[in-house]
Scaffold this motif. Structure first.
Motif, PDB file in Angstrom:
ATOM      1  N   ASN A 203       5.247  -5.291   2.349  1.00  0.00           N
ATOM      2  CA  ASN A 203       4.471  -5.217   3.593  1.00  0.00           C
ATOM      3  C   ASN A 203       3.347  -4.191   3.447  1.00  0.00           C
ATOM      4  O   ASN A 203       3.273  -3.448   2.464  1.00  0.00           O
ATOM      5  N   ASP A 204       2.508  -4.145   4.470  1.00  0.00           N
ATOM      6  CA  ASP A 204       1.288  -3.345   4.377  1.00  0.00           C
ATOM      7  C   ASP A 204       1.565  -1.866   4.183  1.00  0.00           C
ATOM      8  O   ASP A 204       0.855  -1.179   3.455  1.00  0.00           O
ATOM      9  N   VAL A 205       2.582  -1.323   4.886  1.00  0.00           N
ATOM     10  CA  VAL A 205       2.835   0.116   4.783  1.00  0.00           C
ATOM     11  C   VAL A 205       3.262   0.496   3.366  1.00  0.00           C
ATOM     12  O   VAL A 205       2.943   1.576   2.865  1.00  0.00           O
ATOM     13  N   THR A 206       3.990  -0.390   2.687  1.00  0.00           N
ATOM     14  CA  THR A 206       4.375  -0.119   1.303  1.00  0.00           C
ATOM     15  C   THR A 206       3.141  -0.070   0.411  1.00  0.00           C
ATOM     16  O   THR A 206       3.010   0.810  -0.451  1.00  0.00           O
ATOM     17  N   VAL A 207       2.220  -0.998   0.623  1.00  0.00           N
ATOM     18  CA  VAL A 207       0.984  -1.015  -0.168  1.00  0.00           C
ATOM     19  C   VAL A 207       0.175   0.243   0.088  1.00  0.00           C
ATOM     20  O   VAL A 207      -0.270   0.930  -0.837  1.00  0.00           O
ATOM     21  N   ALA A 208      -0.024   0.576   1.361  1.00  0.00           N
ATOM     22  CA  ALA A 208      -0.871   1.719   1.723  1.00  0.00           C
ATOM     23  C   ALA A 208      -0.296   3.031   1.227  1.00  0.00           C
ATOM     24  O   ALA A 208      -1.025   3.889   0.720  1.00  0.00           O
ATOM     25  N   ASP A 209       1.019   3.234   1.361  1.00  0.00           N
ATOM     26  CA  ASP A 209       1.615   4.504   0.958  1.00  0.00           C
ATOM     27  C   ASP A 209       1.698   4.663  -0.550  1.00  0.00           C
ATOM     28  O   ASP A 209       2.006   5.753  -1.042  1.00  0.00           O
ATOM     29  N   ASN A 210       1.464   3.589  -1.289  1.00  0.00           N
ATOM     30  CA  ASN A 210       1.344   3.690  -2.755  1.00  0.00           C
ATOM     31  C   ASN A 210      -0.125   3.802  -3.177  1.00  0.00           C
ATOM     32  O   ASN A 210      -0.466   3.594  -4.349  1.00  0.00           O
ATOM     33  N   SER A 211      -0.979   4.147  -2.184  1.00  0.00           N
ATOM     34  CA  SER A 211      -2.401   4.422  -2.421  1.00  0.00           C
ATOM     35  C   SER A 211      -3.140   3.214  -2.982  1.00  0.00           C
ATOM     36  O   SER A 211      -4.056   3.345  -3.807  1.00  0.00           O
ATOM     37  N   LEU A 212      -2.760   2.012  -2.567  1.00  0.00           N
ATOM     38  CA  LEU A 212      -3.421   0.780  -2.990  1.00  0.00           C
ATOM     39  C   LEU A 212      -4.114   0.131  -1.804  1.00  0.00           C
ATOM     40  O   LEU A 212      -3.756   0.370  -0.644  1.00  0.00           O
ATOM     41  N   GLU A 213      -5.098  -0.708  -2.092  1.00  0.00           N
ATOM     42  CA  GLU A 213      -5.898  -1.301  -1.032  1.00  0.00           C
ATOM     43  C   GLU A 213      -5.357  -2.634  -0.536  1.00  0.00           C
ATOM     44  O   GLU A 213      -5.541  -2.997   0.620  1.00  0.00           O
ATOM     45  N   SER A 214      -4.698  -3.390  -1.424  1.00  0.00           N
ATOM     46  CA  SER A 214      -4.210  -4.707  -1.003  1.00  0.00           C
ATOM     47  C   SER A 214      -2.954  -5.056  -1.768  1.00  0.00           C
ATOM     48  O   SER A 214      -2.613  -4.428  -2.787  1.00  0.00           O
ATOM     49  N   LEU A 215      -2.251  -6.069  -1.277  1.00  0.00           N
ATOM     50  CA  LEU A 215      -1.032  -6.523  -1.932  1.00  0.00           C
ATOM     51  C   LEU A 215      -1.333  -7.002  -3.355  1.00  0.00           C
ATOM     52  O   LEU A 215      -0.511  -6.819  -4.256  1.00  0.00           O
ATOM     53  N   ARG A 216      -2.511  -7.554  -3.551  1.00  0.00           N
ATOM     54  CA  ARG A 216      -2.896  -8.035  -4.877  1.00  0.00           C
ATOM     55  C   ARG A 216      -2.857  -6.891  -5.903  1.00  0.00           C
ATOM     56  O   ARG A 216      -2.521  -7.091  -7.060  1.00  0.00           O
ATOM     57  N   ASP A 217      -3.186  -5.668  -5.455  1.00  0.00           N
ATOM     58  CA  ASP A 217      -3.177  -4.520  -6.361  1.00  0.00           C
ATOM     59  C   ASP A 217      -1.761  -4.078  -6.715  1.00  0.00           C
ATOM     60  O   ASP A 217      -1.556  -3.367  -7.707  1.00  0.00           O
ATOM     61  N   LEU A 218      -0.766  -4.455  -5.858  1.00  0.00           N
ATOM     62  CA  LEU A 218       0.613  -4.012  -6.081  1.00  0.00           C
ATOM     63  C   LEU A 218       1.431  -5.032  -6.866  1.00  0.00           C
ATOM     64  O   LEU A 218       2.269  -4.656  -7.698  1.00  0.00           O
ATOM     65  N   VAL A 219       1.211  -6.329  -6.614  1.00  0.00           N
ATOM     66  CA  VAL A 219       2.013  -7.369  -7.256  1.00  0.00           C
ATOM     67  C   VAL A 219       1.892  -7.260  -8.789  1.00  0.00           C
ATOM     68  O   VAL A 219       0.795  -7.142  -9.335  1.00  0.00           O
TER      69      VAL A 219
END
Length: 777
Positions: free
Chosen positions: A77-93
């Motif tokens: 979800n968005d909070v997981t992405v944001a708190d890992n200092s990333l801009e979008s889910l695409r950057d985390l996957v």
């Protein structure tokens, strides 16, 4: 209800629902993963469901995510992405925790997920320190379950993490408060207590530094108390600093008696003489709060320093208020101990004869004047508002004032007269061989009062102190020493009643009041002989079961003429005359007999509690008398609880403990009544063989509106739990009070919220209707 209380309530609710809500959210995450795998462009209804599921989890403030078998993120979800200092889910996957965080943290996460994958068993409610701190010490409650394909094969993990930092902080605060009260109970040195208090606040407020300064005896300077993490050079430089209207944060706060917040010490004129001392430390703001006594007198200051420019937040203000209040309790307790030791040698302070010497010599003086046409005039006097001077200027100033007053009285009388310091600020003057002329006597005494009231120079200040004086003349207003003392004392209290700073000669009207008091005493003796007393019983309720488990026996006097008389009217007289001993025996016997009768009538077993007076407790064979009453009434000792006040115990701690152990050996339960009103008893609390503390109604009355009462009550409950004691709160009258006490962990309550004190037959009816909690025995 204060913000702190509501937050504690929220924590309890979150904790109770964590597992259920976690399971629901994780199930939602699993279903989401399945839906993602099933998305087909030609089925718009499926796509819509995907949109709404994604929207749903993005509105959840908890971390929700799914990973494959190698720990690579599949979705979050968005909070997981944001708190890992990333801009979008695409950057985390496709990334793992090793790509995002230090190795040791990532490895701990990987180990947990590997265990879930290998065992196929979910893990719920792991409390762990957060990797992403957001500038503060954060804690998470994490749950992880296997992510399975349609065929049931484990293809990864689903996790959810909830921020429980506020709850952990609240737990740490309560533990810290309990530890601090325990330090008071053990009589730890004041400096060590201050260090512990400051370190607790610093742990809760990272980056903040604390300091405690104490007001000097002369009331004009601040002395170093504790500052475990401030620069020693700075502490030494401000030690002994004079308080005033422009004296930094602390000196000004002590001067004003109110909080002083300086957001930037380098820009505020209050710090013009001190800012250079703080510059090397890098600290920029200082918030100082006066530490006050129960009489609202300044005892010192509690200050917090920050590297940031600004004012304290609401949360920081709550911690500041709590810390200042606990510091005040510790300081006052220490001062009380010092005062007791000081008073033990107080007669030597003035050089005046003590009471024993007076009684030895006054009889000879009165005998010598018999048969002469003269008076011996005994004046009993008390300095007005001496305590105010002693508290505001310190003990040293008070001692100097007593010395000055004593010397003035000696200078105003003849060598044949006698001046005695009875104790505290009370004195006796005996003027020997005066003519039997009222005007002459009054003139002499007014001259002495005028001398006492002359200004005194103390610590650079000019002070005046008046006195209240009562007079009795031998032989007209007393033919023995005891009569003269009693009548002069009666007249002095009359002087106090009409406004202090005056002289009253003993009169027949005063004698009439004394006679009325004597009549009350005789009627009280007759009431004992005729057994004109009765008991009312107030139920005590278990908060866990909601049922009655005990009753407090409360005394009433059924006067044949005056009707029902409250104990507040006659108990003080009974204590003064010693009649409280037979009255107390009657109460104990009647309470035991009534409880035994209820048991034989088939009512469920419960406990009866009875108050114990100081005079009763000091009886040498009192434990034996309790045992005899139990044997006489046939009541088992385990159904009887005796309530002892803190002040009663502290009159003779060692003797009290011995008596308490004798009662414990019989099988009787013991409780401390009005707990929290006598801080000095905390030092011996752990030695008392008691099983219950009764929180004084003064702490309960303002709950939940008073934050200080909430903090202290919570800490007392926590301390009692650590010591293995049960806690009952008296004076409970509202639902809000019940809810707070229940959430704070209080075991039992007593008060008008549940029931007023009832006559025995009404209490029996209530008991039959409501039942009772036998587990309370």
């Amino acid at each position: 209800m204060s913000r702190k209380t509501s937050r504690n309530t929220r924590y309890a609710a979150l904790n109770a629902g964590d597992n259920l809500e976690t399971r629901r959210l994780i199930d939602a995450g699993n279903r989401l993963a399945e839906e993602v795998a099933r998305i087909f462009p030609r089925e718009p209804d499926i796509a819509d469901r995907h949109y709404w599921l994604e929207t749903m989890i993005n509105h959840v403030p908890d971390y929700i995510y799914a990973k494959d078998l190698e720990g690579r993120f599949l979705i979050a979800n968005d909070v997981t992405v944001a708190d890992n200092s990333l801009e979008s889910l695409r950057d985390l996957v496709g990334k793992t925790d090793f790509d995002l965080h230090p190795y040791e943290f990532a490895q701990a996460v990987a180990d947990t997920e590997r265990r879930v994958i290998e065992t196929g068993e979910p893990i719920f409610g792991i409390e762990e320190r957060a990797i992403v701190t957001k500038g503060r010490d954060r804690w998470l409650m994490t749950s992880k379950v296997p992510l399975r394909s349609k065929s049931g094969k484990i293809v990864g993990t689903v996790g959810i993490s909830r921020d429980i930092s506020d709850r952990k902080e609240a737990e740490r605060l309560l533990e810290g408060q309990a530890r601090l009260l325990e330090m008071i109970a053990k009589g730890e040195p004041l400096g060590e207590f201050f260090d512990e208090l400051i370190l607790l606040i610093e742990a809760l407020l990272p980056g903040i530094r604390g300091s405690i300064l104490l007001l000097s005896d002369d009331g004009g300077h601040l002395l170093h108390g504790a500052a475990p993490n401030l620069d020693e050079g700075y502490c030494a430089a401000i030690h002994g600093a004079e308080i005033g209207p422009v004296a930094g944060s602390c000196g000004t706060a002590a001067w004003r008696g109110e909080q002083v917040v300086v957001s930037d010490v380098f820009a505020d004129p209050l710090w013009q003489d001190y800012a250079h001392l703080l510059r090397p430390s890098g600290l920029r703001s200082c918030w100082s709060t006066p530490i006050l006594s129960r009489e609202r007198k300044v005892l010192g200051t509690f200050a917090l320093y920050s590297r940031d420019v600004g004012a304290p937040s609401e949360r920081q203000q709550e911690l500041i208020a709590m810390a200042a209040h606990l510091a005040g309790i510790a300081i006052e307790r220490k001062r009380a101990e010092d005062r007791i030791g000081f008073m033990a040698h107080h007669d030597s302070l003035t050089g005046l004869p003590n009471r024993v010497l007076f009684e030895d010599q006054v009889t000879v003086m009165l005998h010598a004047i018999r048969g002469r046409d003269q008076w011996a005039v005994l004046a009993f006097l008390d300095l007005d508002n001496f305590k105010l001077i002693n508290d505001s200027l310190g003990h040293a100033a008070g001692d100097e004032l007593l010395k000055a007053v004593a010397q003035r009285m000696l200078a105003a009388v003849r060598k044949s007269d006698f001046v005695v310091r009875v104790g505290g600020d009370e004195f006796i003057i005996l003027l020997n061989g005066l003519p039997k002329e009222r005007d002459v006597v009054l003139s002499r005494l007014e001259d002495i009062r005028a001398e006492i009231a002359m200004p005194v120079q103390l610590q650079g200040r000019s002070l005046q102190v008046s006195c209240s004086m009562g007079v009795a003349c031998f032989p007209d207003q007393g033919r023995t020493v005891s009569e003269l003392l009693a009548n002069a004392d009666t007249a002095m209290y009359r002087a106090k009643e009409i406004g202090r700073n005056n002289l009253q000669v003993f009169t027949e009207e005063m004698a009439a009041r004394a006679h009325e008091k004597l009549q009350w005493q005789e009627e009280l003796r007759e009431a004992i002989a005729r057994e004109e007393f009765l008991l009312h019983f107030q139920p005590q309720m278990s908060l866990e079961s909601g049922r009655i488990f005990a009753a407090e026996a409360l005394l009433r006097w059924k006067h044949p003429v005056r009707g029902i008389i409250s104990p507040a009217t006659f108990i003080p007289l009974a204590e003064e005359t010693g009649l409280i001993v037979p009255i107390g025996d009657w109460v104990l016997r009647a309470a035991c007999r009534q409880l035994k009768a209820w048991q034989e009538a088939g009512l469920p077993p419960l406990i009866v509690s009875a108050n114990v007076s100081a005079r009763q407790f000091r009886e040498g064979n009192w434990a034996e008398r309790v045992a005899a009453i139990l044997e006489e009434t046939g009541l088992e000792a385990r159904y009887l609880e005796l309530e002892l006040t803190e002040s009663l115990i502290m009159q003779d701690v060692s003797g009290a403990i011995a008596t308490m152990h004798e009662l414990e050996a019989i099988g009787v339960h013991l409780a401390i009544d009005d707990f929290g009103t006598g801080y000095s008893s905390l030092s011996a609390l752990k030695r008392f063989p008691v099983r219950r503390l009764k929180i004084d109604r003064s702490f309960v009355a303002d709950i939940p509106s008073d934050g200080d009462d909430i903090a202290i009550t919570s800490a007392i409950i926590s301390l009692a739990q650590k010591l293995g004691l049960r806690v009952i709160a008296e004076g409970v009258e509202t639902q809000a009070q019940v809810e707070f006490l229940q959430k704070a962990g209080c075991d039992e309550i007593q008060g008008y919220f549940f029931s007023r004190p009832l006559p025995a037959h009404e209490f029996e009816s209530l008991l039959r209707q409501a039942g009772c909690d036998a587990d309370g025995i």
